[in-house]
Design a protein around this motif. Structure first.
Motif, PDB file in Angstrom:
ATOM      1  N   GLN A   1       0.847  -1.187   0.000  1.00  9.24           N
ATOM      2  CA  GLN A   1       0.000   0.000   0.000  1.00  9.24           C
ATOM      3  C   GLN A   1       0.883   1.237   0.000  1.00  9.24           C
ATOM      4  O   GLN A   1       1.666   1.465   0.927  1.00  9.24           O
ATOM      5  CB  GLN A   1      -0.903   0.000   1.232  1.00  9.24           C
TER       6      GLN A   1
ATOM      7  N   GLY B   1       1.141   5.525  -0.468  1.00  8.68           N
ATOM      8  CA  GLY B   1       0.303   6.710  -0.297  1.00  8.68           C
ATOM      9  C   GLY B   1       1.100   7.968  -0.574  1.00  8.68           C
ATOM     10  O   GLY B   1       2.327   7.949  -0.629  1.00  8.68           O
TER      11      GLY B   1
ATOM     12  N   LEU C   1       1.493  11.724   1.059  1.00  9.51           N
ATOM     13  CA  LEU C   1       1.173  12.385   2.320  1.00  9.51           C
ATOM     14  C   LEU C   1       1.546  13.867   2.277  1.00  9.51           C
ATOM     15  O   LEU C   1       2.487  14.255   1.579  1.00  9.51           O
ATOM     16  CB  LEU C   1       1.937  11.722   3.473  1.00  9.51           C
TER      17      LEU C   1
ATOM     18  N   TYR D   1       2.164  14.335   7.330  1.00  7.97           N
ATOM     19  CA  TYR D   1       2.084  12.881   7.117  1.00  7.97           C
ATOM     20  C   TYR D   1       0.649  12.367   7.125  1.00  7.97           C
ATOM     21  O   TYR D   1       0.369  11.257   7.569  1.00  7.97           O
ATOM     22  CB  TYR D   1       2.989  12.129   8.114  1.00  7.97           C
TER      23      TYR D   1
ATOM     24  N   PRO E   1      -2.676  11.475   4.588  1.00  3.60           N
ATOM     25  CA  PRO E   1      -2.856  11.134   3.167  1.00  3.60           C
ATOM     26  C   PRO E   1      -3.507  12.252   2.361  1.00  3.60           C
ATOM     27  O   PRO E   1      -4.384  12.947   2.852  1.00  3.60           O
ATOM     28  CB  PRO E   1      -3.779   9.902   3.220  1.00  3.60           C
TER      29      PRO E   1
ATOM     30  N   ALA F   1       4.955   7.503   0.441  1.00  2.00           N
ATOM     31  CA  ALA F   1       5.099   6.708   1.666  1.00  2.00           C
ATOM     32  C   ALA F   1       4.507   5.316   1.457  1.00  2.00           C
ATOM     33  O   ALA F   1       3.674   5.118   0.571  1.00  2.00           O
ATOM     34  CB  ALA F   1       4.376   7.409   2.812  1.00  2.00           C
ATOM     35  N   ILE F   2       4.977   4.377   2.261  1.00  2.00           N
ATOM     36  CA  ILE F   2       4.552   2.978   2.124  1.00  2.00           C
ATOM     37  C   ILE F   2       4.121   2.478   3.498  1.00  2.00           C
ATOM     38  O   ILE F   2       4.788   2.769   4.497  1.00  2.00           O
ATOM     39  CB  ILE F   2       5.714   2.088   1.623  1.00  2.00           C
ATOM     40  N   ARG F   3       3.047   1.698   3.539  1.00  2.00           N
ATOM     41  CA  ARG F   3       2.667   1.065   4.793  1.00  2.00           C
ATOM     42  C   ARG F   3       3.689  -0.026   5.128  1.00  2.00           C
ATOM     43  O   ARG F   3       3.922  -0.918   4.314  1.00  2.00           O
ATOM     44  CB  ARG F   3       1.287   0.412   4.678  1.00  2.00           C
TER      45      ARG F   3
ATOM     46  N   TRP G   1       3.500   5.126   8.628  1.00  2.00           N
ATOM     47  CA  TRP G   1       4.003   5.027   7.251  1.00  2.00           C
ATOM     48  C   TRP G   1       5.529   5.008   7.260  1.00  2.00           C
ATOM     49  O   TRP G   1       6.158   5.640   8.109  1.00  2.00           O
ATOM     50  CB  TRP G   1       3.586   6.252   6.418  1.00  2.00           C
ATOM     51  N   TYR G   2       6.117   4.364   6.275  1.00  2.00           N
ATOM     52  CA  TYR G   2       7.546   4.509   5.979  1.00  2.00           C
ATOM     53  C   TYR G   2       7.660   5.667   4.985  1.00  2.00           C
ATOM     54  O   TYR G   2       7.009   5.654   3.928  1.00  2.00           O
ATOM     55  CB  TYR G   2       8.114   3.214   5.375  1.00  2.00           C
TER      56      TYR G   2
END
Ligand code: PRX
Length: 583
Positions: A398, A400, A402, A406, A408, A418-420, A445-446
Motif C-alpha cells: 500500500q 500513499g 502524504l 504525514y 494522506p 510513503a509505504i505502509r 508510514w515509511y
C-alpha cells in the motif's frame, strides 16, 4: 507524440502468460503468506537465502541447469550449474568456518563481477554471516568508511583492488582476514604479507556442509546508502526479504523457466544483489553476468550472444544507448528480448519511445530503494504503460501520498511518497543507527524521501527527492560525503555540493569551493582537486564541475545552504533566506 498509454505489442510465436496476480489482488498481507509456501524452507522452519536460491535447485531437477553464464571483460565465458554453485559455495562456507567466522559476522566484498563474488556471497550466507558488497569503482575513502562502520571481520577482494585500498587497511583493525581472489588478474600475483589466497583456501576446503539454521529475521545482506546529513548508512536486510525478491522476480521481471536474464547493475548497489543475484536464482532462472563496463556495441552483443530474454537496466544506460545512435542496434539480433525493465531514476518517455522500434516493445519502469529491498511500484508485464509513470504498487503493497504532517492526500496532489510498513523485504535497521531508522517512520508510514503524486487511476508519478541526495546515473550520492572528502584537500576551506541537472546522467555532482588563504582559483587547482576526488572516492561521485566562490552561503548556525547554491545555479527563486548569515 501521444504518451498516454502503451500496450505491450503481441509478438509472434508463443509468449508465456504473465505471472502477476490480477491488479487489485489482496493487499492485506495474506498474499505474502501464500508466497512463503512456494519457497522450500529449511527443516524446522528456518529460512536462508542461499538455500532458496541455490541449494533447493541443486538438490532437485534443476541441479544440472545453467545458473550463471559469466562473460569476463576480456571475452572469456564460463558457465556454472546450480550444482556447481552449491558445491563451490559449500566449500567457501567451510573456508569461513575454518577461519572462525560466526553467525552475524560481517563479510564485505570489494570485487569486480567475477564468479567468486557470487560463490562467496552464498558461502557467507550459508554460515549465517552478513554480506556487504562494495562498488568496485570506489576509491579508498568510501571503502574505509563502510568497513569501519560495519565492523567487518573478513574482506574478500582482488589484487588490483587490494592495492587501491592498501593505505586505509591499517586503519581497520577489526578486519581479521583479507582474502584475495586472483580471478581476472590473469597472472597469479604474489600475495601481500598476511593476506590469504582464495584459490589456496578453496583447494583444500571440504565439500560437505550443514547450512546455518538462520531464521527469517536474521540479518543477511547490507548495503550502504546515502543520506543528506551524515556519512552513508548501512541498510540491513533479513533472510525474509527473499520472499519478495522471489515474488517480484515472478511478477515484475516476469521470469519463466526458460528465460535468460541479464541485470546490468553491479552488486555493489542494491539492484545488483536483489535483482542480479537473489530474484533470478530464487526463481531457478539462468542469468548472464557481464563483467565489462558500458559500451553500446558490447551490450547489444551480450544480448545477441546469450539470447537474453529478460533485461533489467537503468534509464542512464538507455539514454547512453540512444546517444550511440539507432544504427548500432541494427547490426545485432535482439529478437530474443521479451521483457525489458529499468530502475534507479525516472524513465523519461522519450527513452521508452526510442526503445519501441529498437526493441519492439516498451521498457517497463520500476521503483524501489535500498531500504525497500525489492520492487514496490512498477509497470508490470500485463499492464498498460503510462510513459513517465513509475506504475502501480505491486499486490501486497500500500503506497500513499502524504502532506507535510504525514496525512494522506487525494489523487493528483503532490506530496511525500510513503509505504505502509510490513512488506517482507523491508530493511530492519540502519547499522548501529536505530534512531535514524526510527526517523523514517511517521504516523504508521515509511517515508521514502521521494516526492510524487498518484493519478486518478492509481499510477504513481515521480517528482523528485525531498532531500539534497544526488542521483547520478541512478546512483545515490551523499553531498555530505563529497563535501567531507573535499575538505581534506589542503586548499579547500569550505565546500558545498549539489546535484546539477544533466540530460544524460539525470544529475551530475557540482561542488562550490571556497579556498583557504594563500590559494588562488585557477584551472590547474580545479583539475588537481578533481583528480584528488576521483582517487579518493570514485569517478562517479567526484564532482564533474567545481566552481570557486569567495565564501559559501551559510545559515547563522554555520550550515552551508545547499538549497541556495542550487537555486542560484538554476536561476530559480532563492526562497526563504531569513536564516542566511550576513557576510
Ligand atoms: O529517488 C528514488 C530513485 O532512487 C532512489 C533509491 O535509490 P537507491 O536506494 O540507491 O536504490 C536504487 C535502486 C533501487 C529512490 O528513492 N529511484 C529509484 N527508482 C526510481 C527512482 N526515481 C524515479 N523513478 C524510478 N523508477
Amino acid at each position: 507524440m501521444d504518451y498516454q498509454v502503451i500496450r505491450k505489442p503481441k509478438t509472434e510465436g508463443p509468449q508465456p502468460e504473465p505471472q502477476l496476480p490480477a491488479p487489485g489482488a489482496s493487499c492485506d498481507g495474506s498474499i505474502w503468506q501464500a508466497l512463503q509456501e512456494e519457497l522450500s524452507w529449511l527443516p524446522g522452519g528456518f529460512l536462508n537465502k542461499a538455500h532458496e536460491c541455490i541449494d533447493r535447485h541443486a538438490l532437485g531437477p534443476l541441479a544440472g541447469k545453467t545458473a550463471l553464464i559469466w562473460e569476463g571483460k576480456n571475452g572469456e565465458i564460463e558457465t556454472y550449474s546450480f550444482a556447481d554453485l552449491k558445491r563451490e559455495s559449500d566449500k567457501f562456507a567451510n573456508v569461513l568456518l575454518s577461519l572462525g567466522v560466526e553467525k552475524g559476522d560481517r563479510l564485505f566484498m570489494f570485487m569486480e563481477r567475477v564468479p567468486e563474488l557470487y560463490i562467496a556471497f552464498f558461502g557467507a550466507l550459508k554460515v549465517g554471516a552478513v554480506v556487504g558488497p562494495l562498488f568496485s569503482a570506489f576509491g579508498p575513502d568510501p571503502v574505509r568508511d563502510r568497513l569501519a562502520d560495519s565492523g567487518a571481520r573478513i574482506l574478500l577482494t582482488q589484487p588490483a583492488l587490494r592495492r587501491r585500498i592498501a593505505e586505509v587497511l591499517p586503519d581497520l583493525p577489526r578486519i581479521q582476514h583479507v582474502i584475495v581472489a586472483n580471478k581476472g588478474s590473469r597472472d597469479a600475483e604474489p600475495l601481500l604479507a598476511g593476506d590469504l589466497s582464495y584459490e589456496d583456501l578453496m583447494s583444500t576446503a571440504p565439500v560437505e556442509l550443514e547450512i546455518a539454521k538462520t531464521n527469517m529475521f536474521d540479518h543477511s545482506v547490507m548495503h550502504y546508502t546515502s543520506g543528506t546529513t551524515g556519512k552513508p548508512k548501512g541498510a540491513v536486510h533479513c533472510h525474509q526479504a527473499i520472499i519478495q525478491q522471489y515474488a517480484t522476480g515472478k511478477w515484475v521481471l516476469d521470469l519463466h523457466e526458460d528465460d535468460v536474464y541479464w541485470c546490468t547493475a553491479d552488486p555493489g548497489w542494491v539492484t545488483g544483489t536483489s535483482y542480479g543475484i537473489l530474484a533470478p536464482w530464487s526463481n531457478g532462472v539462468t542469468q548472464v553476468v557481464y563483467e565489462g563496463g558500458f559500451k553500446a556495441s558490447a551490450w547489444y552483443e551480450v544480448i545477441e550472444r546469450h539470447k537474453v530474454t529478460v533485461w533489467y537496466t537503468a534509464p542512464t544506460a538507455i539514454r547512453m544507448l540512444m546517444k550511440a545512435g539507432a544504427e548500432v542496434p541494427k547490426h545485432y539480433d535482439l529478437s530474443s528480448l521479451r521483457h525489458i525493465l529499468s530502475v534507479g531514476e525516472p524513465l523519461n518517455p522519450e527513452a521508452i519511445m526510442w526503445g519501441l522500434p529498437v526493441f519492439k516493445q516498451p521498457i517497463h519502469d520500476s521503483w524501489w530503494q535500498t531500504e525497500t529491498g525489492a520492487i514496490l511500484i512498477s509497470n508490470y508485464a500485463s499492464m498498460d504503460i503510462r510513459p513517465g509513470s513509475m506504475g502501480k504498487p505491486i499486490p501486497g503493497i500500500q503506497a500513499g501520498i502524504l502532506d507535510d504532517h504525514y496525512n494522506p492526500l487525494p489523487a493528483g496532489r503532490d506530496g511525500h511518497l510513503a509505504i505502509r510498513p510490513g512488506w517482507p523485504s523491508m530493511f530492519r535497521t540502519y547499522w548501529s543507527d536505530p534512531e535514524k531508522y526510527n526517523s523514517r517512520f511517521r504516523k504508521g508510514w515509511y517515508i521514502t524521501g521521494d516526492r510524487a503524486y498518484c493519478d486518478e487511476d492509481g499510477y504513481f508519478w515521480f517528482l523528485g527527492r525531498t532531500d539534497d541526495v544526488i542521483n547520478t546515473t541512478g546512483h545515490l550520492v551523499s553531498p555530505f560525503e563529497v563535501e567531507s572528502m573535499l575538505l581534506e584537500h589542503p586548499a579547500v576551506a569550505e565546500a558545498g555540493v549539489i546535484g546539477k541537472p544533466d540530460p544524460l546522467a539525470m544529475e551530475v555532482v557540482k561542488a562550490f569551493v571556497a579556498l583557504k588563504d594563500g590559494y588562488e582559483p585557477s584551472d590547474q587547482l580545479r583539475r588537481e582537486i578533481t583528480g584528488f576526488a576521483r582517487k579518493k572516492m570514485a569517478a562517479l561521485v567526484a564532482p564533474r564541475e567545481i566552481e570557486f566562490l569567495p565564501s559559501l552561503p551559510k545559515t547563522r548556525s554555520g550550515k552551508i545552504m545547499r538549497r541556495l547554491l542550487k537555486a542560484r545555479e538554476l536561476g530559480l527563486p532563492e526562497g526563504d533566506t531569513s536564516t542566511l548569515e550576513e557576510d
